[in-house]
Design a protein around this motif. Structure first.
Motif, PDB file in Angstrom:
ATOM      1  N   GLY A  69     -26.073  36.748  32.656  1.00 50.73           N
ATOM      2  CA  GLY A  69     -25.116  35.659  32.767  1.00 50.73           C
ATOM      3  C   GLY A  69     -24.251  35.866  33.988  1.00 50.73           C
ATOM      4  N   ARG A 105     -20.342  34.547  31.197  1.00 49.70           N
ATOM      5  CA  ARG A 105     -20.280  33.102  30.946  1.00 49.70           C
ATOM      6  C   ARG A 105     -21.632  32.480  31.242  1.00 49.70           C
ATOM      7  NH1 ARG A 105     -19.619  30.110  35.689  1.00 49.70           N
ATOM      8  NH2 ARG A 105     -18.919  31.263  37.536  1.00 49.70           N
ATOM      9  N   GLU A 106     -21.792  31.244  30.824  1.00 53.02           N
ATOM     10  CA  GLU A 106     -23.053  30.533  30.966  1.00 53.02           C
ATOM     11  C   GLU A 106     -23.470  30.404  32.441  1.00 53.02           C
ATOM     12  OE1 GLU A 106     -22.511  26.566  29.447  1.00 53.02           O
ATOM     13  OE2 GLU A 106     -20.538  26.407  30.349  1.00 53.02           O
ATOM     14  N   PRO A 107     -24.783  30.299  32.697  1.00 56.48           N
ATOM     15  CA  PRO A 107     -25.913  30.264  31.750  1.00 56.48           C
ATOM     16  C   PRO A 107     -26.248  31.670  31.241  1.00 56.48           C
ATOM     17  CG  PRO A 107     -26.720  30.122  33.995  1.00 56.48           C
ATOM     18  CD  PRO A 107     -25.226  30.092  34.087  1.00 56.48           C
ATOM     19  N   ILE A 108     -26.466  31.778  29.946  1.00 53.74           N
ATOM     20  CA  ILE A 108     -26.687  33.064  29.294  1.00 53.74           C
ATOM     21  C   ILE A 108     -28.107  33.123  28.737  1.00 53.74           C
ATOM     22  CG2 ILE A 108     -25.956  34.565  27.386  1.00 53.74           C
ATOM     23  CD1 ILE A 108     -23.188  33.114  27.638  1.00 53.74           C
ATOM     24  N   THR A 109     -28.795  34.232  29.000  1.00 58.71           N
ATOM     25  CA  THR A 109     -30.108  34.455  28.408  1.00 58.71           C
ATOM     26  C   THR A 109     -30.141  35.846  27.788  1.00 58.71           C
ATOM     27  OG1 THR A 109     -31.023  35.315  30.484  1.00 58.71           O
ATOM     28  CG2 THR A 109     -31.277  32.951  30.064  1.00 58.71           C
ATOM     29  N   PRO A 145     -31.718  29.801  27.007  1.00 48.91           N
ATOM     30  CA  PRO A 145     -30.260  29.635  27.036  1.00 48.91           C
ATOM     31  C   PRO A 145     -29.794  28.664  25.951  1.00 48.91           C
ATOM     32  CG  PRO A 145     -31.189  29.456  29.246  1.00 48.91           C
ATOM     33  CD  PRO A 145     -32.347  29.457  28.284  1.00 48.91           C
ATOM     34  N   SER A 146     -28.710  29.015  25.302  1.00 43.33           N
ATOM     35  CA  SER A 146     -28.166  28.157  24.254  1.00 43.33           C
ATOM     36  C   SER A 146     -27.140  27.213  24.867  1.00 43.33           C
ATOM     37  CB  SER A 146     -27.485  28.994  23.157  1.00 43.33           C
ATOM     38  OG  SER A 146     -26.808  28.164  22.237  1.00 43.33           O
ATOM     39  N   HIS A 176     -20.992  29.295  25.533  1.00 45.78           N
ATOM     40  CA  HIS A 176     -20.334  29.301  26.834  1.00 45.78           C
ATOM     41  C   HIS A 176     -20.026  30.714  27.308  1.00 45.78           C
ATOM     42  CE1 HIS A 176     -19.910  24.973  26.696  1.00 45.78           C
ATOM     43  NE2 HIS A 176     -19.356  25.068  25.494  1.00 45.78           N
TER      44      HIS A 176
END
Length: 215
Positions: free
Chosen positions: A155, A174-178, A188-189, A193
């Protein structure tokens, strides 16, 4: 006045405001874990100091507002308090209310300052420069964290807790999170966030600096 009741009042007027201070502070910032003894000492110290200031304000107010216990009267002790029970109760309640509101506001203010901005809580180590991006042209770096069970979390850097012990130095992304676990990559969800990775579980951190987006 019985000693046990006096002790209860001291605990009430010191611990309750101090607890509000710590809870508001910790709700706004990733705060160092100082240990139980130090945290209790801080809680009581802040509560007592603010309560004494609030009591001084209430005694000053009592000089111009009727119905509150005065400093001169309270200093005489038991006889005055027995004959002025309601003024003393009103003054005590007002002091406690002012102390609680002040402590909550102080904790909120300190927490906001401590947690303000991306990567705001940073320890004074090499992590500080790297997590900020290293130069004005670079934004928060892309972070890839290897955990002790083989899970990999990626992220953008958001914040690092300012702990002396790196085992407690949590990292917030923080996003984008994998997330990749045991060879499986989770997409990614859209609802996630931020994600916090416990410092004790971190084995390796890899950073990739990126230039800030230009208009």
């Amino acid at each position: 006045m019985p000693s046990d009741f006096t002790g209860l009042l001291v605990l009430l007027f010191s611990a309750v405001p101090g607890y509000l201070y710590l809870t508001r502070y910790e709700s706004r910032a990733l705060r160092e874990r100082p240990g139980a003894a130090r945290e209790i000492a801080e809680l009581v110290a802040v509560g007592i100091c603010v309560t004494l200031a609030a009591a001084a304000a209430v005694f000053a107010l009592a000089e111009v507002v009727p119905g509150l216990a005065t400093l001169d009267g309270t200093a005489t002790g038991g006889p005055y308090l027995r004959t002025h029970a309601w003024p003393a109760a009103r003054s005590g309640a007002l002091t406690l209310a002012l102390s609680c509101m002040t402590c909550a506001a102080l904790g909120e203010y300190r927490g906001r300052r401590q947690g303000a901005g991306a990567a705001g809580n940073l320890p004074g180590t090499v992590w500080s420069v790297l997590m900020r991006g290293g130069s004005p042209e670079q934004g928060p770096p892309e972070v890839e964290i290897l955990m002790d069970d083989g899970t990999v979390v990626t992220g953008r850097c958001y914040m690092v807790s300012s702990e002396t012990d790196t085992a407690f130095r949590d990292v917030a992304l923080r996003e984008p999170i994998t997330v990749r676990a045991a060879g499986v990559t989770f997409p990614p969800s859209p609802s996630a966030h931020f994600v916090i990775v416990p410092g004790a579980r971190i084995r390796l951190i890899r950073l990739t600096a990126k230039l800030k987006d230009r208009p």
